[in-house]
Design a protein around this motif. Structure first.
Motif, PDB file in Angstrom:
ATOM      1  N   ASP A 107       0.852  -1.190   0.000  1.00  0.00           N
ATOM      2  CA  ASP A 107       0.000   0.000   0.000  1.00  0.00           C
ATOM      3  C   ASP A 107       0.884   1.235   0.000  1.00  0.00           C
ATOM      4  O   ASP A 107       2.058   1.184   0.399  1.00  0.00           O
ATOM      5  N   ILE A 108       0.335   2.358  -0.427  1.00  0.00           N
ATOM      6  CA  ILE A 108       1.101   3.598  -0.604  1.00  0.00           C
ATOM      7  C   ILE A 108       0.496   4.702   0.253  1.00  0.00           C
ATOM      8  O   ILE A 108      -0.727   4.859   0.298  1.00  0.00           O
ATOM      9  N   VAL A 109       1.352   5.456   0.930  1.00  0.00           N
ATOM     10  CA  VAL A 109       0.906   6.616   1.695  1.00  0.00           C
ATOM     11  C   VAL A 109       1.608   7.858   1.145  1.00  0.00           C
ATOM     12  O   VAL A 109       2.842   7.916   1.098  1.00  0.00           O
ATOM     13  N   ILE A 110       0.804   8.817   0.720  1.00  0.00           N
ATOM     14  CA  ILE A 110       1.316  10.121   0.294  1.00  0.00           C
ATOM     15  C   ILE A 110       0.842  11.119   1.341  1.00  0.00           C
ATOM     16  O   ILE A 110      -0.343  11.452   1.384  1.00  0.00           O
ATOM     17  N   PRO A 111       1.723  11.580   2.212  1.00  0.00           N
ATOM     18  CA  PRO A 111       1.276  12.365   3.361  1.00  0.00           C
ATOM     19  C   PRO A 111       0.808  13.771   3.010  1.00  0.00           C
ATOM     20  O   PRO A 111       1.369  14.432   2.140  1.00  0.00           O
ATOM     21  N   THR A 112      -0.221  14.186   3.736  1.00  0.00           N
ATOM     22  CA  THR A 112      -0.662  15.579   3.696  1.00  0.00           C
ATOM     23  C   THR A 112       0.045  16.391   4.779  1.00  0.00           C
ATOM     24  O   THR A 112       0.127  17.610   4.689  1.00  0.00           O
ATOM     25  N   GLU A 113       0.556  15.677   5.803  1.00  0.00           N
ATOM     26  CA  GLU A 113       1.297  16.308   6.896  1.00  0.00           C
ATOM     27  C   GLU A 113       2.382  15.367   7.386  1.00  0.00           C
ATOM     28  O   GLU A 113       2.232  14.142   7.312  1.00  0.00           O
ATOM     29  N   LEU A 114       3.461  15.957   7.923  1.00  0.00           N
ATOM     30  CA  LEU A 114       4.513  15.173   8.569  1.00  0.00           C
ATOM     31  C   LEU A 114       4.858  15.792   9.909  1.00  0.00           C
ATOM     32  O   LEU A 114       4.776  17.006  10.098  1.00  0.00           O
ATOM     33  N   VAL A 115       5.248  14.925  10.857  1.00  0.00           N
ATOM     34  CA  VAL A 115       5.644  15.362  12.188  1.00  0.00           C
ATOM     35  C   VAL A 115       6.887  14.579  12.601  1.00  0.00           C
ATOM     36  O   VAL A 115       7.068  13.428  12.188  1.00  0.00           O
ATOM     37  N   GLN A 116       7.764  15.199  13.374  1.00  0.00           N
ATOM     38  CA  GLN A 116       8.931  14.499  13.926  1.00  0.00           C
ATOM     39  C   GLN A 116       8.535  13.938  15.291  1.00  0.00           C
ATOM     40  O   GLN A 116       8.402  14.688  16.262  1.00  0.00           O
ATOM     41  N   HIS A 117       8.353  12.625  15.366  1.00  0.00           N
ATOM     42  CA  HIS A 117       7.821  12.051  16.602  1.00  0.00           C
ATOM     43  C   HIS A 117       8.835  12.027  17.746  1.00  0.00           C
ATOM     44  O   HIS A 117       8.464  11.800  18.904  1.00  0.00           O
ATOM     45  N   ASP A 118      10.108  12.307  17.440  1.00  0.00           N
ATOM     46  CA  ASP A 118      11.109  12.372  18.508  1.00  0.00           C
ATOM     47  C   ASP A 118      11.537  13.814  18.806  1.00  0.00           C
ATOM     48  O   ASP A 118      12.520  14.034  19.518  1.00  0.00           O
ATOM     49  N   MET A 119      10.820  14.795  18.286  1.00  0.00           N
ATOM     50  CA  MET A 119      11.110  16.197  18.595  1.00  0.00           C
ATOM     51  C   MET A 119      10.452  16.558  19.928  1.00  0.00           C
ATOM     52  O   MET A 119       9.231  16.500  20.060  1.00  0.00           O
ATOM     53  N   ASP A 120      11.283  16.929  20.900  1.00  0.00           N
ATOM     54  CA  ASP A 120      10.749  17.241  22.234  1.00  0.00           C
ATOM     55  C   ASP A 120      11.632  18.284  22.897  1.00  0.00           C
ATOM     56  O   ASP A 120      12.665  17.962  23.491  1.00  0.00           O
ATOM     57  N   ALA A 121      11.243  19.551  22.775  1.00  0.00           N
ATOM     58  CA  ALA A 121      12.010  20.655  23.366  1.00  0.00           C
ATOM     59  C   ALA A 121      11.299  21.216  24.600  1.00  0.00           C
ATOM     60  O   ALA A 121      11.453  22.395  24.931  1.00  0.00           O
ATOM     61  N   ARG A 122      10.501  20.383  25.273  1.00  0.00           N
ATOM     62  CA  ARG A 122       9.845  20.827  26.497  1.00  0.00           C
ATOM     63  C   ARG A 122      10.888  21.128  27.586  1.00  0.00           C
ATOM     64  O   ARG A 122      11.920  20.442  27.622  1.00  0.00           O
ATOM     65  N   PRO A 123      10.681  22.111  28.430  1.00  0.00           N
ATOM     66  CA  PRO A 123       9.472  22.924  28.588  1.00  0.00           C
ATOM     67  C   PRO A 123       9.469  24.198  27.742  1.00  0.00           C
ATOM     68  O   PRO A 123       8.552  24.999  27.855  1.00  0.00           O
ATOM     69  N   LEU A 124      10.480  24.379  26.892  1.00  0.00           N
ATOM     70  CA  LEU A 124      10.550  25.609  26.108  1.00  0.00           C
ATOM     71  C   LEU A 124       9.502  25.648  25.001  1.00  0.00           C
ATOM     72  O   LEU A 124       9.001  26.717  24.643  1.00  0.00           O
ATOM     73  N   LYS A 166      -3.502  -0.066  -2.376  1.00  0.00           N
ATOM     74  CA  LYS A 166      -4.283   1.171  -2.349  1.00  0.00           C
ATOM     75  C   LYS A 166      -3.407   2.373  -2.015  1.00  0.00           C
ATOM     76  O   LYS A 166      -2.285   2.229  -1.504  1.00  0.00           O
ATOM     77  N   VAL A 167      -3.928   3.557  -2.289  1.00  0.00           N
ATOM     78  CA  VAL A 167      -3.237   4.812  -2.015  1.00  0.00           C
ATOM     79  C   VAL A 167      -4.003   5.559  -0.927  1.00  0.00           C
ATOM     80  O   VAL A 167      -5.215   5.765  -1.043  1.00  0.00           O
ATOM     81  N   GLU A 168      -3.291   5.947   0.130  1.00  0.00           N
ATOM     82  CA  GLU A 168      -3.898   6.680   1.232  1.00  0.00           C
ATOM     83  C   GLU A 168      -3.169   8.010   1.432  1.00  0.00           C
ATOM     84  O   GLU A 168      -1.986   8.147   1.102  1.00  0.00           O
ATOM     85  N   ASN A 169      -3.883   8.973   1.989  1.00  0.00           N
ATOM     86  CA  ASN A 169      -3.297  10.255   2.366  1.00  0.00           C
ATOM     87  C   ASN A 169      -3.509  10.468   3.856  1.00  0.00           C
ATOM     88  O   ASN A 169      -4.500   9.997   4.411  1.00  0.00           O
TER      89      ASN A 169
END
Length: 267
Positions: A107-124, A166-169
């Motif tokens: 299956d294919i994913v063409i993203p509408t959004e991306l996020v860095q799941h290891d980005m964590d600059a808390r508490p700033l 299939k193709v998902e977004n």
């Protein structure tokens, strides 16, 4: 918007591994190479069947795994000129792990959004927020996502793009970790509602292109379920995907005349 025949657009094609490029290099004419340390960029001409003039200029590289390697390669690729032409769009394609149980291998994913799941600059900053951008997610350019999704769906329906499903977004999460634990993927899915897939480069490439104000597009093919069987499934799948990766890339290249070249930023 159709491009003039003697002014080819220039695509920057980036993958993490050579298997994800497949036979693309073999389909370039008049190639030249540039080297930046251990990074090789190959630029050349791609001709649509029956054409006497080049349809597109393409510059190709594979980055290696992870966000730093991807960002470095994307930066070099975006600075590449071929016959005086700069990069018009950067396309990153390759495999990913499914975060949604409805997604299966091929299956294919063409993203509408991306996020860095290891980005964590808390508490700033709140978790996932990229300090340089002051935002959590990077949004794709809708018209490019729609164009690629339609092109691939059309090719699959006509049996021109074999093996693919299939193709998902939706949302893709990037991080410097090969996700191979069901508990981890379950937690990420809870924290990031609507998460489709996980990988290790996409959001980094998107951030570089976004900050450089160059359009970008990510196309991911599901190789595994990002679970305890992920490593074995990934290795087995990669051997097969190498034989078919060019089919997917060629599908997009053949639709270049209908691509939204005028779209430069997300809306």
């Amino acid at each position: 918007m159709e491009k003039p025949p003697f002014n080819p657009s220039h695509i920057g094609l980036l993958c993490a591994m050579p298997e994800e490029i497949g036979a693309t290099l073999e389909n370039l004419q008049n190639p030249i190479e540039t080297h930046w340390g251990d990074l090789r960029i190959t630029s050349g001409e791609w001709y649509e069947h029956g054409e006497n003039c080049p349809s597109l200029y393409i510059s190709i590289a594979w980055s290696g795994w992870g966000k730093v390697s991807a960002a470095r390669a994307a930066t070099r690729l975006l600075g590449t000129y071929f016959k005086g032409k700069s990069i018009d769009i950067i396309l990153f394609t390759g495999v990913a792990g499914a975060a949604n149980s409805t997604l299966k291998q091929w299956d294919i994913v063409i993203p509408t959004e991306l996020v860095q799941h290891d980005m964590d600059a808390r508490p700033l900053f709140p978790r996932y927020v990229i300090p340089a951008l002051k935002q959590e997610r990077i949004s794709a350019i809708n018209k490019w996502v729609e164009w690629a999704s339609y092109a691939i769906k059309d090719s699959i329906s006509k049996k021109h793009c074999k093996h693919f499903g299939k193709v998902e977004n939706g949302l893709i999460a990037t991080g410097d970790r090969f996700v191979a634990e069901k508990s981890l993927i379950d937690n990420l899915s809870k924290e990031l509602p609507g998460l489709c897939a996980v990988e290790m480069e996409g959001a980094a490439v998107a951030q570089v292109a976004y900050q450089e104000k160059v359009p970008w597009l990510i196309v991911r093919i599901i190789s595994d379920g990002a679970d305890n069987c992920a490593a074995q499934n990934f290795n087995d799948f990669l051997k097969d995907y190498k034989k078919s990766s060019w089919d997917l890339i060629e599908t997009l290249l053949k639709k270049y005349k209908t691509a939204p070249w005028e779209e430069k930023t997300a809306k």
